[in-house]
Design a protein around this motif. Structure first.
Motif, PDB file in Angstrom:
ATOM      1  N   LEU A  85      26.382  19.959 100.307  1.00 37.71           N
ATOM      2  CA  LEU A  85      25.432  20.562  99.364  1.00 37.71           C
ATOM      3  C   LEU A  85      24.107  20.887 100.053  1.00 37.71           C
ATOM      4  O   LEU A  85      23.522  21.960  99.834  1.00 37.71           O
ATOM      5  N   ILE A  86      23.646  19.974 100.904  1.00 34.18           N
ATOM      6  CA  ILE A  86      22.406  20.204 101.653  1.00 34.18           C
ATOM      7  C   ILE A  86      22.520  21.441 102.537  1.00 34.18           C
ATOM      8  O   ILE A  86      21.605  22.284 102.579  1.00 34.18           O
ATOM      9  N   ILE A  87      23.632  21.565 103.230  1.00 36.55           N
ATOM     10  CA  ILE A  87      23.841  22.716 104.127  1.00 36.55           C
ATOM     11  C   ILE A  87      23.874  24.020 103.332  1.00 36.55           C
ATOM     12  O   ILE A  87      23.252  25.018 103.722  1.00 36.55           O
ATOM     13  N   VAL A  88      24.581  24.019 102.199  1.00 39.26           N
ATOM     14  CA  VAL A  88      24.646  25.212 101.348  1.00 39.26           C
ATOM     15  C   VAL A  88      23.250  25.562 100.819  1.00 39.26           C
ATOM     16  O   VAL A  88      22.839  26.736 100.831  1.00 39.26           O
ATOM     17  N   MET A  89      22.507  24.546 100.363  1.00 41.30           N
ATOM     18  CA  MET A  89      21.154  24.771  99.847  1.00 41.30           C
ATOM     19  C   MET A  89      20.239  25.342 100.927  1.00 41.30           C
ATOM     20  O   MET A  89      19.385  26.198 100.656  1.00 41.30           O
ATOM     21  N   GLY A  90      20.427  24.868 102.164  1.00 42.70           N
ATOM     22  CA  GLY A  90      19.599  25.350 103.262  1.00 42.70           C
ATOM     23  C   GLY A  90      19.948  26.761 103.691  1.00 42.70           C
ATOM     24  O   GLY A  90      19.064  27.603 103.895  1.00 42.70           O
ATOM     25  N   LEU A  91      21.242  27.038 103.804  1.00 39.78           N
ATOM     26  CA  LEU A  91      21.681  28.357 104.271  1.00 39.78           C
ATOM     27  C   LEU A  91      21.399  29.457 103.254  1.00 39.78           C
ATOM     28  O   LEU A  91      21.117  30.602 103.619  1.00 39.78           O
ATOM     29  N   THR A  92      21.508  29.111 101.971  1.00 37.79           N
ATOM     30  CA  THR A  92      21.281  30.112 100.914  1.00 37.79           C
ATOM     31  C   THR A  92      19.824  30.132 100.446  1.00 37.79           C
ATOM     32  O   THR A  92      19.448  30.993  99.643  1.00 37.79           O
ATOM     33  N   ILE A 142       8.414  24.762  97.891  1.00 36.51           N
ATOM     34  CA  ILE A 142       8.694  23.374  97.528  1.00 36.51           C
ATOM     35  C   ILE A 142      10.173  23.130  97.796  1.00 36.51           C
ATOM     36  O   ILE A 142      11.021  23.838  97.265  1.00 36.51           O
ATOM     37  N   THR A 143      10.489  22.145  98.625  1.00 32.81           N
ATOM     38  CA  THR A 143      11.894  21.873  98.920  1.00 32.81           C
ATOM     39  C   THR A 143      12.471  20.822  97.976  1.00 32.81           C
ATOM     40  O   THR A 143      11.774  19.874  97.591  1.00 32.81           O
ATOM     41  N   ILE A 144      13.727  21.039  97.594  1.00 35.48           N
ATOM     42  CA  ILE A 144      14.449  20.036  96.795  1.00 35.48           C
ATOM     43  C   ILE A 144      15.683  19.548  97.566  1.00 35.48           C
ATOM     44  O   ILE A 144      16.564  18.929  96.991  1.00 35.48           O
ATOM     45  N   MET A 145      15.693  19.820  98.878  1.00 40.60           N
ATOM     46  CA  MET A 145      16.844  19.438  99.700  1.00 40.60           C
ATOM     47  C   MET A 145      16.927  17.931  99.939  1.00 40.60           C
ATOM     48  O   MET A 145      17.942  17.425 100.408  1.00 40.60           O
ATOM     49  N   GLN A 146      15.846  17.210  99.613  1.00 42.32           N
ATOM     50  CA  GLN A 146      15.862  15.759  99.760  1.00 42.32           C
ATOM     51  C   GLN A 146      16.628  15.087  98.621  1.00 42.32           C
ATOM     52  O   GLN A 146      17.057  13.932  98.741  1.00 42.32           O
ATOM     53  N   ILE A 147      16.837  15.801  97.524  1.00 43.83           N
ATOM     54  CA  ILE A 147      17.446  15.187  96.342  1.00 43.83           C
ATOM     55  C   ILE A 147      18.888  14.729  96.576  1.00 43.83           C
ATOM     56  O   ILE A 147      19.262  13.624  96.142  1.00 43.83           O
ATOM     57  N   PRO A 148      19.757  15.512  97.255  1.00 40.81           N
ATOM     58  CA  PRO A 148      21.106  15.006  97.536  1.00 40.81           C
ATOM     59  C   PRO A 148      21.118  13.707  98.335  1.00 40.81           C
ATOM     60  O   PRO A 148      22.005  12.861  98.138  1.00 40.81           O
ATOM     61  N   VAL A 149      20.138  13.527  99.218  1.00 41.35           N
ATOM     62  CA  VAL A 149      20.042  12.278  99.995  1.00 41.35           C
ATOM     63  C   VAL A 149      19.755  11.109  99.052  1.00 41.35           C
ATOM     64  O   VAL A 149      20.381  10.043  99.137  1.00 41.35           O
ATOM     65  N   ILE A 150      18.814  11.324  98.153  1.00 44.25           N
ATOM     66  CA  ILE A 150      18.435  10.279  97.185  1.00 44.25           C
ATOM     67  C   ILE A 150      19.621   9.944  96.272  1.00 44.25           C
ATOM     68  O   ILE A 150      19.927   8.769  96.028  1.00 44.25           O
ATOM     69  N   LEU A 151      20.300  10.972  95.788  1.00 47.39           N
ATOM     70  CA  LEU A 151      21.453  10.760  94.893  1.00 47.39           C
ATOM     71  C   LEU A 151      22.573  10.001  95.603  1.00 47.39           C
ATOM     72  O   LEU A 151      23.190   9.105  95.020  1.00 47.39           O
ATOM     73  N   ALA A 152      22.820  10.355  96.862  1.00 45.19           N
ATOM     74  CA  ALA A 152      23.865   9.670  97.634  1.00 45.19           C
ATOM     75  C   ALA A 152      23.558   8.179  97.760  1.00 45.19           C
ATOM     76  O   ALA A 152      24.443   7.333  97.614  1.00 45.19           O
ATOM     77  N   ALA A 153      22.292   7.857  98.021  1.00 45.88           N
ATOM     78  CA  ALA A 153      21.886   6.454  98.162  1.00 45.88           C
ATOM     79  C   ALA A 153      22.049   5.689  96.857  1.00 45.88           C
ATOM     80  O   ALA A 153      22.502   4.538  96.845  1.00 45.88           O
ATOM     81  N   LEU A 154      21.697   6.330  95.740  1.00 45.83           N
ATOM     82  CA  LEU A 154      21.776   5.663  94.438  1.00 45.83           C
ATOM     83  C   LEU A 154      23.214   5.532  93.939  1.00 45.83           C
ATOM     84  O   LEU A 154      23.571   4.542  93.295  1.00 45.83           O
ATOM     85  N   THR A 204      23.805  10.786 104.681  1.00 53.57           N
ATOM     86  CA  THR A 204      23.384  12.065 104.124  1.00 53.57           C
ATOM     87  C   THR A 204      22.028  12.476 104.686  1.00 53.57           C
ATOM     88  O   THR A 204      21.787  13.657 104.969  1.00 53.57           O
ATOM     89  N   GLY A 205      21.140  11.489 104.861  1.00 52.26           N
ATOM     90  CA  GLY A 205      19.849  11.759 105.485  1.00 52.26           C
ATOM     91  C   GLY A 205      20.007  12.260 106.907  1.00 52.26           C
ATOM     92  O   GLY A 205      19.288  13.157 107.361  1.00 52.26           O
ATOM     93  N   LEU A 206      20.985  11.692 107.621  1.00 49.80           N
ATOM     94  CA  LEU A 206      21.273  12.127 108.989  1.00 49.80           C
ATOM     95  C   LEU A 206      21.747  13.586 109.004  1.00 49.80           C
ATOM     96  O   LEU A 206      21.311  14.376 109.860  1.00 49.80           O
ATOM     97  N   ILE A 207      22.620  13.946 108.060  1.00 51.82           N
ATOM     98  CA  ILE A 207      23.093  15.334 107.963  1.00 51.82           C
ATOM     99  C   ILE A 207      21.918  16.271 107.680  1.00 51.82           C
ATOM    100  O   ILE A 207      21.793  17.342 108.305  1.00 51.82           O
ATOM    101  N   PHE A 208      21.064  15.872 106.759  1.00 52.85           N
ATOM    102  CA  PHE A 208      19.874  16.667 106.420  1.00 52.85           C
ATOM    103  C   PHE A 208      18.996  16.862 107.659  1.00 52.85           C
ATOM    104  O   PHE A 208      18.539  17.968 107.966  1.00 52.85           O
ATOM    105  N   GLY A 209      18.775  15.763 108.397  1.00 50.98           N
ATOM    106  CA  GLY A 209      17.930  15.813 109.582  1.00 50.98           C
ATOM    107  C   GLY A 209      18.504  16.700 110.680  1.00 50.98           C
ATOM    108  O   GLY A 209      17.784  17.516 111.267  1.00 50.98           O
ATOM    109  N   ILE A 210      19.792  16.549 110.933  1.00 53.20           N
ATOM    110  CA  ILE A 210      20.447  17.359 111.981  1.00 53.20           C
ATOM    111  C   ILE A 210      20.428  18.833 111.586  1.00 53.20           C
ATOM    112  O   ILE A 210      20.177  19.706 112.427  1.00 53.20           O
TER     113      ILE A 210
END
Length: 209
Positions: A39-46, A59-71, A81-87
């Motif tokens: 989801l992060i990759i799709v959100m970033g590419l699109t 305003i970025t909302i790409m951090q939200i999937p990381v938060i949801l994954a943790a919860l 998920t944070g690692l995927i976002f970072g890479i």
């Protein structure tokens, strides 16, 4: 039938049950991590992960999937998920920079470390307030989303200050203009999504038929 035989069977039953639960948790964590990472990759590419803001900022909302994954799936899923976002941020900054600060995101300390710590912070914040049975879950979701997003923003900006990409005046300006809004968006969206996910499912009137 002697007592040792019964004890042995009870032990085997609970051991198998624990193994089954551990395996289920592992599969769940891998699935959630892969789904949220995609989801992060799709959100970033699109670019749907970026909400246009004033003066060409967003305003970025790409951090939200990381938060949801943790919860949803725990600290390792949040970390993964944070690692995927970072890479993804690092690669995007390297091959398709769009802003003056992007070259600094090729540094893993700027692009990867804050995202990984964000996932862990979301989990530990949620776990802390979960210790109090009377603490409302809906408030916990909001606080976890808010806190994790603020940690991500502050760490990224702090790394940019350390590497002399910005000064402290710009740190404060970006934090107020972008960071607070991103944190508010994280709190609201995390609360809505988590409430919908954890909402008790209504039984169909045909289920008992």
């Amino acid at each position: 039938m002697n007592s040792s035989y019964i004890e042995k069977n009870i032990f085997l039953y609970y051991s198998t049950d624990m193994e089954r639960r551990t395996e289920h948790k592992t599969i769940k964590a891998i699935t959630i991590t892969a789904s949220m990472g995609a989801l992060i990759i799709v959100m970033g590419l699109t670019h749907i992960g970026f909400i246009p803001w004033f003066s060409g900022a967003s305003i970025t909302i790409m951090q939200i999937p990381v938060i949801l994954a943790a919860l949803i799936a725990g600290k390792y899923s949040g970390l993964g998920t944070g690692l995927i976002f970072g890479i993804f941020s690092l690669i995007q900054a390297a091959i398709a920079p769009i802003g003056p600060l992007d070259p600094f995101f090729v540094n893993p300390l700027v692009s990867i470390l804050p995202r990984c710590l964000m996932g862990l912070c979301a989990f530990f914040c949620f776990a802390f307030f979960n210790k109090f049975p009377k603490f409302p879950k809906i408030v916990n979701y909001a606080i976890s989303g808010l806190f994790a997003s603020l940690v991500n923003t502050c760490l990224v900006l702090l790394m940019l200050v350390v590497f002399k990409a910005i000064d402290f005046k710009m740190f404060i300006a970006i934090f107020i203009a972008n960071g607070l809004l991103e944190a508010a968006a994280s709190a609201v969206i995390t609360t809505i999504v988590m409430t919908l996910i954890t909402m008790p499912k209504k039984k169909s009137k045909f289920s008992d038929a």
